[in-house]
Write an enzyme that holds these catalytic residues in place. Structure first.
Site: not given
Ligand code: AMP
Length: 541
Positions: A186, A444, A439, A331
């Site tokens: 990640t 990212w 994001k 995670e």
């Molecule tokens: P990832 O590890 O790339 O899946 O990203 C995780 C992060 O994406 C989370 O810690 C949030 O900051 C953001 N995220 C994931 N789902 C949502 C959601 N439904 N609403 C807002 N932010 C989200």
């Protein structure tokens, strides 16, 4: 005294064996990289996974070895999910959108031994193959002999040719359910990408969790189309869960645009879609331009970024499809919370339903959530207090791959880097983000890398990068620059300097000059203050 239940480990191989025994005829359909639609079944996927496992054994793959993929959502990728993990080896799914430097970094860090790639990504494989020092022993093109790519890669193998040479006679080995099964890096934290190592146990438990009625409700009654990539947190665990419940699985391959998805939905009678908001924005725009409706689709799971209200309304009112808004992280395997309506919402006016659906939802059984202040003191679950969101559970990472210590783990909790409120029933709403990343379109962008690149630009004294809301990409980077005294630096000059130094989609959508950056008591730039200052900023792109 122990209970007297059979002590069978929870292994991923048991999911594909179950699929073969109990829903062998249920279809698995792929839009292939080569072009045509390929029709198959769970039974065939199971047999081909065993043949692939036999090939992997001949290639010297053993328990704990890392096998990487750079691939779309396809049947061959699915076979690797079961074959690699089934042997006790570790499937490292690589995000093809990484920059070449990051790609090399994750392959080295993971010490990958084999790299399987879709022919779309032959250039990336060639970059890796050209490196003088590497742990990679060989490359496999995920295609058939007829589509073997013209490539400089020495000794390039071909996926289907490997399988053709093998029998499907294989008994999946049995081992400890805590054995590592897959690995996903990640970039959602600062610094280098960090590796999250899933186990068989965490994967199987998470699969059970996402099939529950009050979560994603993946079911045999569904025709499931995960648009969320298989390189991003195992496509939210959908491939495993579909094998378990016997859902027809439709894999979109490289066709992620609105037209391709619409065709697949119509042709296969898809009932359940899963993906990030950017993909749905494209799909909805295509449907609107064609005057079409999502006839068969009953539910759309939206996660990865906050789900806009207009999108929820478009699906629910315009297409009669229920939106399930979910939150999770690499995670957390990834699903942590899911927003489904409760009995008390019965009869609620639409405006209130909509504002509820904008929240990220309640924890699935298995995970626990809390919010804490800057000192780590727990805050009330009153729906008002907003604090650092922490999570724990059997499918939450306890640390990062090959990394000593962690500033994200405290007293058995994982600090998500999200800022949220929780109410008495556990409904979570994200209000901000404390982690310093952007994001965009579900992927990212490192603000630190962007800032470092900008700092190297002559005439830049200091710079800060942060995300601002964007109608199409949810968030796009903005760069704020303080000019070095006596210079007349322009935004175009900074942009030209950055171009070529990072992936194109990382380039800021706007560059603004300021006299000074807001600095907090610990000397850190206050990104939140910057986000507030530029709130409502309209990007010209
Ligand atoms: P990832 O590890 O790339 O899946 O990203 C995780 C992060 O994406 C989370 O810690 C949030 O900051 C953001 N995220 C994931 N789902 C949502 C959601 N439904 N609403 C807002 N932010 C989200």
């Amino acid at each position: 005294m122990f209970g007297q239940m059979m002590d069978q480990p929870l292994l991923i191989s048991s999911q594909i064996s179950f699929a073969e025994r109990f829903h062998a005829d249920v279809e698995v359909v792929t839009r292939t990289v080569e072009g045509p639609i390929h029709r198959s079944t769970w039974g065939e996927v199971a047999r081909r996974s065993r043949r692939l496992a036999n090939a992997l054994l001949k290639m010297g793959v053993r328990e704990g070895d890392r096998v990487a993929t750079i691939a779309w959502n396809t049947q061959r990728h699915l076979e690797l999910y079961f074959a690699v993990s089934g042997l006790g080896a570790i499937l490292h799914t690589i995000n093809p959108r990484l920059s070449p430097e990051q790609l090399a970094y994750v392959v080295d860090h993971a010490a990958d031994e084999w790299v399987f790639f879709d022919t779309t990504f032959v250039k990336l494989a060639e970059i890796l193959a050209a490196r003088p020092k590497s742990t990679v022993r060989g490359f496999v093109a995920m295609t058939d002999e007829a589509h073997r790519p013209a490539s400089s890669i020495e000794g390039l193998l071909v996926h289907d040719t490997l399988l053709e040479a093998e029998s499907d006679a294989l008994v999946w080995p049995t081992f400890d359910e805590r054995t590592a099964s897959s690995l996903c890096y990640t970039s959602g934290t600062s610094g280098h990408p960090k590796g999250v190592v899933y186990s068989h146990r965490s994967t199987v438990l998470h699969s059970y969790a996402v099939t529950m009625t009050d979560t994603l409700a993946l079911s045999a009654a569904d025709v499931t189309l995960p648009v969320v990539p298989m390189f991003h947190v195992n496509a939210w665990g959908v491939p495993y869960a579909c094998a378990m419940v016997g859902s027809k699985l439709v894999l979109p391959g490289p066709g992620l645009d609105g037209k391709s998805l619409t065709e697949l939905v119509e042709a296969e009678g898809v009932t359940s879609l899963l993906g990030v908001p950017t993909v749905w924005a494209n799909l909805l725009a295509h449907l609107a331009s064609e005057g079409k409706k999502l006839g068969t689709v009953k539910k759309v799971v939206i996660g990865g970024s906050a789900c806009p209200g207009t999108m929820i309304e478009a699906f629910e009112k315009g297409h009669n499809a229920r939106v399930i808004h979910a939150w999770g992280m690499t995670e957390t395997s990834p699903v942590g919370t899911v927003n489904v309506m409760l009995p008390e919402h019965e009869g609620m006016p639409w405006s209130e339903v909509l504002s509820y659906k904008l929240k990220q939802g309640r924890p699935m059984y298995g995970v626990d959530l809390r919010i804490v202040d800057d000192e780590g003191t727990e805050l009330p679950r009153d729906g008002k207090a907003s604090g650092h969101l922490q999570i724990r559970g059997p499918w939450v990472a306890s640390g990062y791959f090959r990394q000593e210590g962690s500033d994200t783990h405290h007293d058995g909790w994982f600090a998500t880097g999200d800022i949220a409120t929780l109410d008495a029933r556990g409904t979570m709403q994200i209000t901000d983000r404390s982690k310093d990343v952007i994001k965009s379109g579900g992927e990212w962008i490192s603000s630190i890398d962007l800032e470092n690149a900008a700092l190297a630009c002559p005439g830049v004294q200091t710079a800060a990068a942060f995300g601002l809301p964007h109608p199409k990409w949810q968030e796009r980077p903005m760069l704020v620059v303080v000019r070095a005294p006596g210079t007349e630096l322009t935004a175009n000059e900074v942009m030209s300097f950055l171009a070529g130094r990072m992936p194109r989609w990382w380039l800021p959508d706007a560059i603004e000059f300021v006299e000074a950056l807001p600095i907090g008591p610990t000397g850190k730039v206050l990104k939140r203050t910057l986000r507030e200052r530029f709130a409502g900023y309209v990007f010209s792109t």
